[in-house]
Motif scaffolding. Sequence first.
Motif, PDB file in Angstrom:
ATOM      1  N   ARG A 268       0.855  -1.176   0.000  1.00 11.02           N
ATOM      2  CA  ARG A 268       0.000   0.000   0.000  1.00 11.02           C
ATOM      3  C   ARG A 268       0.890   1.225   0.000  1.00 11.02           C
ATOM      4  NH1 ARG A 268      -4.468   2.288   4.413  1.00 11.02           N
ATOM      5  NH2 ARG A 268      -5.338   3.903   3.034  1.00 11.02           N
ATOM      6  N   ILE A 269       0.653   2.135  -0.925  1.00 12.10           N
ATOM      7  CA  ILE A 269       1.390   3.401  -1.011  1.00 12.10           C
ATOM      8  C   ILE A 269       0.392   4.524  -0.775  1.00 12.10           C
ATOM      9  CG2 ILE A 269       2.830   4.885  -2.441  1.00 12.10           C
ATOM     10  CD1 ILE A 269       3.636   2.392  -4.023  1.00 12.10           C
ATOM     11  N   LYS A 270       0.584   5.272   0.280  1.00 12.70           N
ATOM     12  CA  LYS A 270      -0.354   6.337   0.637  1.00 12.70           C
ATOM     13  C   LYS A 270       0.422   7.583   1.022  1.00 12.70           C
ATOM     14  CE  LYS A 270      -3.937   7.585   4.019  1.00 12.70           C
ATOM     15  NZ  LYS A 270      -4.754   8.310   3.031  1.00 12.70           N
ATOM     16  N   ALA A 271      -0.013   8.741   0.507  1.00 10.82           N
ATOM     17  CA  ALA A 271       0.616  10.016   0.853  1.00 10.82           C
ATOM     18  C   ALA A 271      -0.403  11.131   0.681  1.00 10.82           C
ATOM     19  CB  ALA A 271       1.845  10.290  -0.011  1.00 10.82           C
ATOM     20  N   ASP A 272      -0.358  12.113   1.569  1.00  8.06           N
ATOM     21  CA  ASP A 272      -1.225  13.289   1.485  1.00  8.06           C
ATOM     22  C   ASP A 272      -0.385  14.541   1.728  1.00  8.06           C
ATOM     23  OD1 ASP A 272      -4.196  12.364   1.312  1.00  8.06           O
ATOM     24  OD2 ASP A 272      -3.291  11.058   2.823  1.00  8.06           O
ATOM     25  N   LEU A 273      -0.525  15.505   0.837  1.00  7.05           N
ATOM     26  CA  LEU A 273       0.203  16.767   0.912  1.00  7.05           C
ATOM     27  C   LEU A 273      -0.797  17.906   0.957  1.00  7.05           C
ATOM     28  CD1 LEU A 273       2.921  18.360   0.725  1.00  7.05           C
ATOM     29  CD2 LEU A 273       2.597  18.346  -1.764  1.00  7.05           C
ATOM     30  N   ASN A 274      -0.648  18.806   1.945  1.00  7.38           N
ATOM     31  CA  ASN A 274      -1.552  19.938   2.115  1.00  7.38           C
ATOM     32  C   ASN A 274      -0.746  21.224   2.080  1.00  7.38           C
ATOM     33  OD1 ASN A 274      -3.430  21.831   2.814  1.00  7.38           O
ATOM     34  ND2 ASN A 274      -4.104  20.838   4.693  1.00  7.38           N
ATOM     35  N   LEU A 275      -0.900  21.975   0.995  1.00  6.68           N
ATOM     36  CA  LEU A 275      -0.212  23.256   0.841  1.00  6.68           C
ATOM     37  C   LEU A 275      -1.201  24.415   0.776  1.00  6.68           C
ATOM     38  CD1 LEU A 275       2.525  22.227  -1.761  1.00  6.68           C
ATOM     39  CD2 LEU A 275       2.754  22.436   0.723  1.00  6.68           C
ATOM     40  N   GLY A 276      -2.323  24.251   1.459  1.00  4.92           N
ATOM     41  CA  GLY A 276      -3.327  25.308   1.462  1.00  4.92           C
ATOM     42  C   GLY A 276      -4.288  25.135   0.303  1.00  4.92           C
ATOM     43  N   ASP A 277      -4.156  25.968  -0.735  1.00  2.00           N
ATOM     44  CA  ASP A 277      -5.024  25.872  -1.907  1.00  2.00           C
ATOM     45  C   ASP A 277      -4.784  24.582  -2.683  1.00  2.00           C
ATOM     46  OD1 ASP A 277      -6.100  28.333  -1.283  1.00  2.00           O
ATOM     47  OD2 ASP A 277      -4.706  29.436  -2.550  1.00  2.00           O
ATOM     48  N   LEU A 278      -3.554  24.102  -2.661  1.00  2.00           N
ATOM     49  CA  LEU A 278      -3.181  22.902  -3.409  1.00  2.00           C
ATOM     50  C   LEU A 278      -3.066  21.719  -2.460  1.00  2.00           C
ATOM     51  CD1 LEU A 278      -2.291  21.531  -6.042  1.00  2.00           C
ATOM     52  CD2 LEU A 278       0.068  22.194  -5.473  1.00  2.00           C
ATOM     53  N   LYS A 279      -3.791  20.653  -2.798  1.00  2.00           N
ATOM     54  CA  LYS A 279      -3.723  19.415  -2.031  1.00  2.00           C
ATOM     55  C   LYS A 279      -3.523  18.267  -3.003  1.00  2.00           C
ATOM     56  CE  LYS A 279      -6.802  21.005   1.699  1.00  2.00           C
ATOM     57  NZ  LYS A 279      -6.964  22.368   1.163  1.00  2.00           N
ATOM     58  N   ALA A 280      -2.757  17.291  -2.584  1.00  2.00           N
ATOM     59  CA  ALA A 280      -2.504  16.132  -3.433  1.00  2.00           C
ATOM     60  C   ALA A 280      -2.399  14.891  -2.565  1.00  2.00           C
ATOM     61  CB  ALA A 280      -1.227  16.318  -4.255  1.00  2.00           C
ATOM     62  N   GLY A 281      -2.760  13.771  -3.145  1.00  2.00           N
ATOM     63  CA  GLY A 281      -2.686  12.525  -2.402  1.00  2.00           C
ATOM     64  C   GLY A 281      -2.644  11.341  -3.329  1.00  2.00           C
ATOM     65  N   VAL A 282      -2.080  10.261  -2.840  1.00  2.00           N
ATOM     66  CA  VAL A 282      -2.042   9.008  -3.581  1.00  2.00           C
ATOM     67  C   VAL A 282      -2.355   7.885  -2.604  1.00  2.00           C
ATOM     68  CG1 VAL A 282       0.454   8.743  -3.224  1.00  2.00           C
ATOM     69  CG2 VAL A 282      -0.669   7.539  -5.101  1.00  2.00           C
ATOM     70  N   ASP A 283      -3.148   6.913  -3.047  1.00  2.00           N
ATOM     71  CA  ASP A 283      -3.488   5.767  -2.215  1.00  2.00           C
ATOM     72  C   ASP A 283      -3.686   4.569  -3.140  1.00  2.00           C
ATOM     73  OD1 ASP A 283      -4.097   4.143  -0.098  1.00  2.00           O
ATOM     74  OD2 ASP A 283      -5.578   5.494   0.768  1.00  2.00           O
ATOM     75  N   LEU A 284      -2.673   3.697  -3.202  1.00  2.00           N
ATOM     76  CA  LEU A 284      -2.666   2.575  -4.124  1.00  2.00           C
ATOM     77  C   LEU A 284      -2.524   1.272  -3.361  1.00  2.00           C
ATOM     78  CD1 LEU A 284      -0.241   4.035  -6.820  1.00  2.00           C
ATOM     79  CD2 LEU A 284      -2.733   4.118  -6.821  1.00  2.00           C
ATOM     80  N   LEU A 285      -3.208   0.236  -3.842  1.00  2.00           N
ATOM     81  CA  LEU A 285      -3.156  -1.090  -3.231  1.00  2.00           C
ATOM     82  C   LEU A 285      -2.720  -2.119  -4.266  1.00  2.00           C
ATOM     83  CD1 LEU A 285      -6.429  -1.371  -1.126  1.00  2.00           C
ATOM     84  CD2 LEU A 285      -4.128  -1.058  -0.262  1.00  2.00           C
ATOM     85  N   SER A 286      -2.066  -3.150  -3.787  1.00  2.00           N
ATOM     86  CA  SER A 286      -1.679  -4.238  -4.676  1.00  2.00           C
ATOM     87  C   SER A 286      -2.858  -5.141  -4.992  1.00  2.00           C
ATOM     88  CB  SER A 286      -0.562  -5.065  -4.036  1.00  2.00           C
ATOM     89  OG  SER A 286      -0.996  -5.603  -2.785  1.00  2.00           O
ATOM     90  N   ASP A 287      -3.819  -5.281  -4.057  1.00  2.00           N
ATOM     91  CA  ASP A 287      -4.951  -6.185  -4.249  1.00  2.00           C
ATOM     92  C   ASP A 287      -6.098  -5.723  -3.360  1.00  2.00           C
ATOM     93  OD1 ASP A 287      -4.912  -7.981  -1.598  1.00  2.00           O
ATOM     94  OD2 ASP A 287      -2.851  -7.653  -2.253  1.00  2.00           O
ATOM     95  N   PRO A 288      -7.341  -6.128  -3.659  1.00  2.00           N
ATOM     96  CA  PRO A 288      -8.503  -5.629  -2.900  1.00  2.00           C
ATOM     97  C   PRO A 288      -8.609  -6.188  -1.492  1.00  2.00           C
ATOM     98  CG  PRO A 288      -9.196  -7.230  -4.544  1.00  2.00           C
ATOM     99  CD  PRO A 288      -7.755  -6.946  -4.813  1.00  2.00           C
ATOM    100  N   TYR A 289      -7.812  -7.199  -1.135  1.00  2.00           N
ATOM    101  CA  TYR A 289      -7.914  -7.807   0.193  1.00  2.00           C
ATOM    102  C   TYR A 289      -6.806  -7.342   1.134  1.00  2.00           C
ATOM    103  CZ  TYR A 289     -10.889 -10.866  -2.575  1.00  2.00           C
ATOM    104  OH  TYR A 289     -11.861 -11.350  -3.412  1.00  2.00           O
ATOM    105  N   PHE A 290      -6.010  -6.394   0.703  1.00  2.00           N
ATOM    106  CA  PHE A 290      -4.888  -5.927   1.515  1.00  2.00           C
ATOM    107  C   PHE A 290      -5.364  -5.336   2.838  1.00  2.00           C
ATOM    108  CE2 PHE A 290      -1.788  -2.857   2.966  1.00  2.00           C
ATOM    109  CZ  PHE A 290      -0.583  -3.503   2.785  1.00  2.00           C
ATOM    110  N   MET A 291      -6.370  -4.451   2.787  1.00  2.00           N
ATOM    111  CA  MET A 291      -6.863  -3.796   4.003  1.00  2.00           C
ATOM    112  C   MET A 291      -7.401  -4.827   4.990  1.00  2.00           C
ATOM    113  SD  MET A 291      -6.620  -0.409   3.095  1.00  2.00           S
ATOM    114  CE  MET A 291      -7.869   0.605   3.835  1.00  2.00           C
ATOM    115  N   GLN A 292      -8.138  -5.801   4.485  1.00  2.00           N
ATOM    116  CA  GLN A 292      -8.748  -6.810   5.334  1.00  2.00           C
ATOM    117  C   GLN A 292      -7.696  -7.683   6.017  1.00  2.00           C
ATOM    118  OE1 GLN A 292     -11.661  -9.160   3.300  1.00  2.00           O
ATOM    119  NE2 GLN A 292     -11.664 -10.779   4.841  1.00  2.00           N
ATOM    120  N   ASP A 293      -6.610  -8.006   5.313  1.00  2.00           N
ATOM    121  CA  ASP A 293      -5.599  -8.921   5.846  1.00  2.00           C
ATOM    122  C   ASP A 293      -4.582  -8.241   6.742  1.00  2.00           C
ATOM    123  OD1 ASP A 293      -6.802 -10.950   4.512  1.00  2.00           O
ATOM    124  OD2 ASP A 293      -5.354 -11.064   2.875  1.00  2.00           O
ATOM    125  N   VAL A 294      -4.291  -6.964   6.501  1.00  2.00           N
ATOM    126  CA  VAL A 294      -3.179  -6.295   7.181  1.00  2.00           C
ATOM    127  C   VAL A 294      -3.628  -5.543   8.422  1.00  2.00           C
ATOM    128  CG1 VAL A 294      -1.458  -4.462   6.949  1.00  2.00           C
ATOM    129  CG2 VAL A 294      -1.739  -6.165   5.133  1.00  2.00           C
TER     130      VAL A 294
END
Length: 663
Positions: A268-294
């Motif tokens: 799982r790759i997750k990142a959130d950046l908050n620069l006021g007006d500009l916000k960016a984020g990424v949230d990627l998973l290898s498979d749909p069961y990652f959250m359930q298992d980890v």
Amino acid sequence: MLLLILFLLSFSLSFSLEVLSQSLERLPDGTFRATGDVEAYYREYYIKADFMTYDPGKRLVYARGNVYIKSVDGRLEVRGTESFLDLEKDVGYFLDAEGRFEKFNFTAKRVNKRGEEYEVEEGSITTCPPDKKEMRLCFSRAHISQRYVFSQNNSLRLFNIPLAYLPISLFPVGERRSGVLPPIIGSNTYNTLIYQQPIYWVISKNKDATLTLDFRDRQAKGFAIEYRQSMKRELDLLANLSLYKEPTPPGKWWQGRDPSTFRENRYRIKADLNLGDLKAGVDLLSDPYFMQDVYFTTRERTVPYLSSYISYKREWDRFFLAFDLRRFYDTTSPNNKETLQRLPEIGFYLKDNPLLQNLYFNLSVSYTNFYREEGLRAHRLLLFPEFSIPKQLFGLNLLSILTVENIAYLDVKGGDFKDKGLFGSVRYRESLPYFYKLTLGRFDLRNTFELSYSYRPKSFNNPRFDDLDSIDKENLLSYTLRSYGYYKEKLLYSLFLSGGYSYLGKFTYAGQEVREKFLPIRTVFWLYPTGWIRFSSDSVYDPVHGRLLKTIGSLTLAGEGKSITLGRTMERNYDGSKLNDQYNLSAFALLFKNMNLSFSLIRDNRINKDLQRQIGLDYRGACWSLGLLLRDIYDGTRKTYIKEVFLAFNIFDLQRFTVPLKR
């Protein structure tokens, strides 16, 4: 009679010693000897003893009998039988010591001082208060610096009972230091042993990170790194990388799942950046069961979708601009190809501006690329100019609004729609808001009632992606009521009520076309009669058939050291078929003085199964805590329960070293 002597050694103004005692004499070798309630002040130290000698030539101080030393900054405070200090070299020793350094209370047979560092022999250390040393770490030797306590040959004792032997140990000193944090130990249906060990790293004043090692004897093993950085606000950058290695082939935990989704290397790759007006984020998973298992918490396991995005929003006095680029990942399905994406969505809004007297104009413009690999997709352009006229009639305030709705769909794929090019419509709304206040003694009722009429001449066969696409024929009378009750300016209840009447004899409810005139009535009600009771309800009622279509409610009773909450969630379509029907119960109680008991239950009435059963027991000591969690989770894929047992313990309140990151 007290004598006050001020020594200026070597006639240097940078070094001075003040001594206050009942008697003072000078010996033939030039040493001064003080007896009887001796008090001395040297730089950042205050020294008190029954007997003290001082050699001004060598700058040596010796004290014995009820010796007490305290630093001016309060970091060091120690008592003992004997002490020696070489003020020139800033070294010395202390015998039979008992005291405090930073937030650690310690005892020692001997303490050797070398500048800002200390060597301790045959002692113990704890963060418990001096009168409640429930947990102690006994050691043969320890080194104490400004940042860490490093000890050897340790025996961890709880109520003086040895629990564990540690060859070496390392504890951070102060409020925010790098170090090992309390672990989590557990097991579940598929693993005999689960062990998670977090390690905290202070990089700088505005940056820190946590490395968590995750071991499972059968399932995937791996680690997670969380990085935090403050730039302008309290927390502006948060990044998390989780990597796991799944055994090949997988075990029983993969039975019933889509085999094509299996990955040996999971992440799982997750990142959130908050620069006021500009916000960016990424949230990627290898498979749909990652959250359930980890993950172990219900909140993380039940996230319906993840979002990777870039968002920019800027507001001026007369304009508002928004840019959103979002990609959603559906965690409830092994196939993400049908998930609707917005790549991108650009919006522009011109705020209300007066054109003529009592005539106002605003404008909404947007472009959205609705994309999915499989299913309906298109590019959509919206142009909605709007005119409004506020006026008064018979002492009442009315507002007339005319919206010109222009929509264009380009490159439409999937579905058969007649109106997928450029088409337009108009919508007329008339609203009558009315505010009234009623005061009865100390009761204060504040109410707002609004009656509205809306009209649109025809319907269109156009693609439907969100509510903005609902360009349907309309002839509707609706109402809303907002009511707030206060007693002595304290809120007792809040009520929201809405409903309506369709002159067309039809309306749409939850995507379903209904051939009725009276719209469902929605009621949102909050009640706070006392500090120990709370009630909330969000319900939708069908007045034609006399049944609830939706209700989400909870009742909480809370007293000193205890609380219980009963909740209900139920949803139907307009035909009466149940879509969801669940009860949830949670309770908390403070047992004895430092022990907490918690219980929670979620039951699904459609399948007559408990989706989750959980009981937790936590004990809080003077400087330690121990928590036990037992949980059953129903896995609908395998038609079985997954049993989990977790033990979380905290030695010497180590969690307080991870204070919130601030710039």
